[in-house]
Structure formats: C-alpha cells, structure tokens
Write a protein that holds these residues in place. Structure first.
Motif, short mmCIF file in Angstrom:
data_model
loop_
_atom_site.label_atom_id
_atom_site.label_comp_id
_atom_site.label_asym_id
_atom_site.label_seq_id
_atom_site.Cartn_x
_atom_site.Cartn_y
_atom_site.Cartn_z
N THR A 1 52.57 34.98 39.57
CA THR A 1 51.45 35.93 39.56
C THR A 1 50.59 35.71 40.81
OG1 THR A 1 51.45 35.77 37.18
CG2 THR A 1 49.56 36.86 38.15
N GLY A 2 50.41 34.42 41.17
CA GLY A 2 49.59 34.08 42.33
C GLY A 2 50.13 34.70 43.60
N ILE B 1 52.20 37.33 43.84
CA ILE B 1 52.07 38.80 43.78
C ILE B 1 50.62 39.20 44.03
CG2 ILE B 1 52.28 40.82 42.25
CD1 ILE B 1 54.64 39.29 40.92
N ALA B 2 49.70 38.43 43.40
CA ALA B 2 48.28 38.73 43.58
C ALA B 2 47.88 38.60 45.05
CB ALA B 2 47.44 37.78 42.73
N VAL C 1 49.20 41.62 46.82
CA VAL C 1 48.37 42.79 46.46
C VAL C 1 47.07 42.75 47.25
CG1 VAL C 1 47.02 43.83 44.59
CG2 VAL C 1 49.37 43.10 44.16
N GLU C 2 46.48 41.55 47.30
CA GLU C 2 45.22 41.37 47.99
C GLU C 2 45.38 41.66 49.49
OE1 GLU C 2 43.64 37.50 47.37
OE2 GLU C 2 41.91 37.82 48.66
N GLU D 1 43.60 44.58 51.57
CA GLU D 1 42.76 44.32 52.75
C GLU D 1 43.20 45.17 53.93
OE1 GLU D 1 39.92 42.26 53.07
OE2 GLU D 1 40.23 42.73 50.97
N ARG E 1 34.30 35.91 47.83
CA ARG E 1 35.58 35.69 47.14
C ARG E 1 35.65 34.27 46.56
NH1 ARG E 1 39.41 39.55 47.79
NH2 ARG E 1 38.92 41.18 49.28
N PHE F 1 34.11 34.06 43.33
CA PHE F 1 34.92 34.63 42.24
C PHE F 1 36.00 33.67 41.77
CE2 PHE F 1 34.48 39.09 44.27
CZ PHE F 1 33.20 39.19 43.77
N GLY F 2 36.12 32.55 42.46
CA GLY F 2 37.13 31.58 42.05
C GLY F 2 38.30 31.47 42.99
N ALA F 3 38.22 32.12 44.16
CA ALA F 3 39.32 31.99 45.12
C ALA F 3 39.35 30.56 45.63
CB ALA F 3 39.13 32.96 46.27
N THR F 4 40.49 29.90 45.54
CA THR F 4 40.61 28.52 46.02
C THR F 4 40.75 28.54 47.54
OG1 THR F 4 42.99 28.61 45.80
CG2 THR F 4 41.77 27.76 43.90
N ARG G 1 44.11 29.73 48.45
CA ARG G 1 44.29 31.18 48.29
C ARG G 1 43.67 31.94 49.46
NH1 ARG G 1 45.04 34.66 43.94
NH2 ARG G 1 45.15 36.74 44.85
#
Lengths: 246, 397
Positions: free
Chosen positions: B2-3, B5-6, B9-10, B14, B303, B306-309, B312
C-alpha cells in the motif's frame, strides 16, 4: 495568582490510561553564547479521550511548543511523556510520525491548506499516509468528511476561491478524516472574524464531541477558551490551570 | 505494498498539481533524452550503414581470403581453383565463394564486346551483401538451369535495352556456337561511368567451358567465426605453400575488422557527446528541483504533520522526479525515433545501404535508462533537503 496545573485525575476515577501524559516536562533550547532558553518548565498534564482543553497564554509563553510536543512534532528535553501508554523517549522518529498520522489531527491558524489542490484533494492528503481501507477508500471518506463540515457542495473548489471560514472548515475536515484520538488546534479562529470564528469553533467542538476525540485548543480568545471543559494558562513556560485570562 | 502504491499516487498527484513547473522541467529533460537517443541512434545506425558498405566491399567479419600467385608467374586456373576448393572441403568451411575475375564476350544489340565477369558461388550474395536493383540473386533453382544465369550491372542492362526481367531476357555469349544466358538480376553500377559487368555462377562457367581471359587469379573467400579466423588463415597458408611452394600463396583476413574495429573511435565520440548532453539535462533538472523543493518547504512540513515519515518524504520527492523524467524519457525517445526514422535523415546516413538498419533498441533503452537515472540523481539532493526540513519551522514558514 495562579497555581501549578493539578489536573491529573486519580487513577481510580479513570481506569483507562491517559492518551497523553506529561510529567515534569521541560523543553530547553541551547543558544550559542547564551544561557539555555527554558521554553517549558515542569509541565504536568494528562489528556484523556473526550477531553476538551483550552490553553491560553501570551505570545512566546510556549503554547506552540507545548502543542508540538503533544502532537509528537517535538520531544521534551526533560521530564517524562507517554502517548497511548508508550514512553515517547522510546519511540523512533518513524514511530512518532506513524503515530501522529494515525492518532493526531492538527488545525493551524493559517489553515495550511495545500495550494493548487481542491478541497477534496486537501482532505484526501492525510489518507495517502494511511494503510488498508482508509487509503483505498480515501475519496469516499474525504467526501463524507467535507459533507460533515457543510462543504459537500464545494468538493472541487480550490481554497483560494473560498472564504476564510470555509478554508478553516476544510482544515478541520482534513484534521479529522483519519479519525484521530487527539485534535490539536493552534489558534483555529485567529485568522477569522468573530462571527465566523464562533461558528467554526462550534463546528469543531461538535465534531470532536461526536467523534469522541480529545480536543486541545490554543487560543488568545477567552470566548474560544470558554468552550473547553478544562482551562489552562501558560505563563513563562509554566502550565497553570483554571485561568481564562491570556 | 500500500505504501508503494500510495507513494506512486502521491507522486502522480504532485506532477498533476505542478503541471507548469513539471512541464518546464520535462521539456528540458525530454529534449536532452531526445538529443541523447538521437545521437546514440544515429551513431549506431551510421555505424551499421558503414559496416554494411564495408561488408559489400570486403566481406563480413571475419572473411578469410585465399589467393595463389605461383612463383613462375603462370597461373594454372583449374589447378588453383581445385586447391582453393580443396581448402574449403578440408577445413569444413560453411560459407565460401570463389571470386574469379575474367572477361566474357557478350552479344549486345549494338555489337559484341567483352565484359568483366566475376565468377562466384551462390554464397557470395550473402557474404558480400550484394544489393540488387532488379531481379534476384542466384538461387538454388538458378544452379539447375539449362542455360547459364547472369547478373549484370545497370550499364550492361542499359546496353541490352533495359529488358524486363520478368520476361527472362536472354543475352548471347559469343562462341562458335553462341550460348544463350538468362539475365536474372541487375546490380547498381559500382561507380558512375562503370562499363558493362556481369556475374556468373562458377558451376555454369565450368559447365559451358567459358574459360575467358583471367583478369585476376582465382581467390576463395571464406566467412568464418572471428575467433578462428587467424589460426585458420595460418593453417591454410601453410597448406597452400606446401602445394605451390613458399611465398606463392597468401591467406589473410580481408574484411573491414581485420585490424580491429575501425568504428570504435566513432562510438567513443558518440558516447562522449551523449554523456555531455545527459549531464546538461541533469544539471537543468537539478536546478529546477532545488528551486522547487525550497518553494515547497511549508508543504513538506504540513505533510509531516499528517504523519509522513522522513523515508516517505524522501521517497516521494525522488519518485516524483523519477516518474517525471521517465515520462519525459518516453516522449524524448519517441521524438528521437521520429527524427532518426525520417526519410531525410535515413537518406543521409544510410545512402546506398541494402538493408536499412532499424532504430537501435539499445539507443531507446539507453534514453529511457538515462532519463530515469537523471531523475533519481536530480531528485536525490532535493529529497535530502526535504527530509532535513525542520517540521515546526516549515509549518510556520
């Protein structure tokens, strides 16, 4: 005169451990050729699910630093802090980021919406860092959340075409879309007129209550602070309770 | 999963949001990749075209040619041919052809005259990449004909009155009892004012005992694997010396690569130019990426809230750059293919080449690979900058 905050409720009254617990927390910044700057001193605080706290204080009193520590954006330099029962000191930066994304929602004074994105895209953004159902159903969840804050008909609008109140509603929807347990609002009405500010705060209060999340509001505005159930004041880095004066 | 793909997607989101900036960056990268791919593609195609021309003149790599010059100066053609054919048989050479230049008298509409005639075997067409402008090269069924088959040059064909090859045009070989030959193919003139020339199969030449005047002693061309060419030439040389005496035979590599690859320097030059083009593209992209990431410090901070490491954020900025340059690479490669395959360019680089070389796949892969690598490298520094952004300061930025 003020007394140090003593809001830590006896354990017997709350069998569940607090969501966030601060014990004698300090935050000191080292400045070259100067004495270390003590931004927070001996802060004791417990926040439980469903709490609504307000923290008032003059500029430079350490309000934002406290909020950043509560939201795991910053770490204390002294004392002990736990989030969800886990000592923050033992959490890696990655773990703190993941915990922040899943359990904390931020609302900023200047909204901090991502420019160029629609209201829907802004609200979907935190879900890009989620996993499973939250990620795959991000559009549906974001649409529902925008409907909840009364912007169901403005999904495709870009923030610059919306009023300040509407932008802050988007920010609220974005903060709540991952169903956080802790909502941290930093001067949420600071950029709004009185009337709009009151309506935004009412919305935030309602939505937080319905979701069962804890809400911590930092504000200069006594009217906004008055909506909280517990009131604190930060004076030169020391957290004291029961005061509604900034 | 999922990470990943996310993150994709991100990155795509952008790129969509920052269309103008991305477009500007991509134009530069697409042009760089197009230039790189065009240079590599043109270089490879030119090389291929030159190789084909060289192969037409001296045979494919590796071609070993055996010649005999008896010390007496008298060439006994049948003896020499027998010795050369014996070499092919003894050494088990798979692809070989006699090459024997003689002159044969032909009857043209405006009178009889001799024409230089090359006596060859059927394999000569493949070994020398013989390019026909009309008709076909000697086939197995041509070998079975009851009349000799000839392939003539355009001057010969013209002197015959440009007969239609579909009608199996005949030309008479002047003898006491004339022999009727059939023209099966026409090759281009080797130079503008070339005299009438012909080619004939060795089998037909022998069967009709044409025995014209030898212009050059017979030679045998053998197309062999490169790695055995040198030892084979040495062995054959000794073999022929034993038959005709020392110094009366020479066996040597006659193809273009006999003394190393003459196109190596061209390839090095092409590689150097391509590298320079790539470097310019990378610097341009890095510049835009650096400006962009500074502009987006606040966004990075938001970001992170929002929890973006950190990982990431790093991966997101890198991926954004890589996805953008990959798309630019695809556009650049398409542009390069359009340029290189345009008829004007093809005429320029592959004039007179029988088999038009295809667009080299390696050029397209190099273009796409280079675009991706440039994207990763140009994304690396901004990604590090993005990760080092202080979240608290960024949010207040």
């Amino acid at each position: 005169m003020t007394a140090p905050a003593t809001s830590r409720t006896p354990a017997a009254q709350h069998p569940e451990p607090p969501l966030v617990a601060l014990e004698r927390v300090e935050r000191t910044v080292l400045i070259p050729d100067h004495e270390p700057l003590r931004i927070l001193q001996g802060v004791d605080l417990e926040i439980r699910i469903g709490d609504h706290l307000s923290i008032v204080g003059r500029s430079g009193s350490g309000k934002s630093t406290l909020l950043n520590i509560l939201g795991l954006l910053d770490v204390p330099t002294g004392g002990a802090m736990s989030f969800g029962g886990v000592p923050v000191r033992s959490m890696s930066e990655k773990r703190r980021a993941v915990t922040r994304g899943a359990r904390v929602g931020f609302i900023f004074q200047q909204f901090n919406l991502l420019p160029g994105r629609t209201a829907l895209e802004n609200v979907m953004t935190p879900l890009l860092y989620a996993r499973g159902k939250q990620f795959w159903q991000r559009e549906r969840l974001a649409t529902e959340m925008l409907g909840l804050v009364g912007l169901g008909d403005r999904l495709r609008e870009k923030p610059h075409k919306l009023s300040g109140g509407e932008q802050q509603r988007i920010a609220i929807a974005r903060a709540l879309v991952r169903s956080p347990q802790l909502i941290l609002a930093d001067e949420p009405t600071g950029a709004l007129d009185i009337e709009t500010g009151q309506s935004v705060m009412k919305l935030l209060d309602d939505v937080a209550r319905e979701s069962g999340a804890a809400l911590v509001t930092i504000t200069h505005d006594p009217n906004v602070a008055a909506l909280a159930h517990r009131h604190y004041s930060l004076q030169n880095g020391v957290l004291v309770d029961g005061e509604l004066t900034a | 999963m999922t990470g990943l793909i996310a993150a994709l997607v991100e990155a795509w989101s952008e790129l969509r949001i920052h269309k103008t900036r991305v477009l500007l960056a991509l134009i530069g990268v697409a042009l760089s990749v197009a230039a790189l791919t065009t240079v590599v593609g043109l270089g490879n195609m030119s090389r291929e075209a030159m190789v084909q021309t060289q192969e037409q003149q001296g045979g494919r790599a590796a071609t070993v040619t055996a010649e005999v010059f008896p010390a007496s100066g008298e060439v006994d053609v049948p003896q020499v041919r027998k010795a050369l054919e014996g070499l092919v048989e003894r050494y088990g050479v798979e692809h070989s052809s006699l090459r024997y230049q003689t002159s044969v008298p032909f009857q043209f509409p405006d009178g009889a005259s001799t024409a230089e005639t090359m006596v060859v075997d059927r394999g000569y067409g493949t070994m020398r990449r013989v390019d026909l402008s009309l008709g076909h090269w000697f086939t197995r069924s041509d070998e079975q004909r009851l009349a000799p088959a000839v392939i003539v040059n355009e001057a010969f064909h013209q002197r015959l009155g440009l007969p239609d090859l579909q009608q199996n045009p005949a030309v008479q070989i002047v003898r006491e009892r004339p022999i009727t030959a059939t023209v099966v193919g026409v090759v281009p003139n080797q130079w503008p004012e070339a005299p009438p020339q012909a080619m004939m199969l060795a089998g037909h030449y022998d069967a009709w005992a044409l025995g014209g005047e030898a212009m050059m002693p017979p030679a045998m061309e053998m197309w062999v694997p490169k790695e055995i060419a040198e030892p084979l030439a040495t062995a054959m040389s000794s073999d022929l010396a034993a038959q005709f005496g020392p110094g009366s035979a020479q066996v040597f590599r006659s193809d273009y690569a006999a003394f190393g690859d003459p196109f190596e320097s061209i390839q090095l030059a092409v590689g150097g130019i391509a590298g320079l083009v790539l470097l310019l593209g990378a610097v341009g992209l890095l510049n835009i990426s650096m400006v962009t990431v500074r502009y987006r410090v606040r966004e990075v901070g938001i970001r992170r809230s929002f929890g973006a490491t950190g990982g990431r954020i790093f991966f997101g900025v890198m991926l954004e750059s890589v996805v953008a340059t990959f798309v630019a690479g695809v556009v650049g490669v398409m542009l390069a293919v359009a340029v290189v395959k345009s008829p004007w360019v093809q005429d320029l680089i592959a004039a007179g080449v029988s088999e038009l070389p295809p667009f080299p796949l390696e050029a397209a892969l190099i273009g796409l690979g280079a675009a991706t690598v440039v994207g990763a490298l140009a994304g690396l520094i901004p990604a590090v900058v993005a990760v080092r952004v202080k979240v608290i300061d960024a949010i207040r930025y």
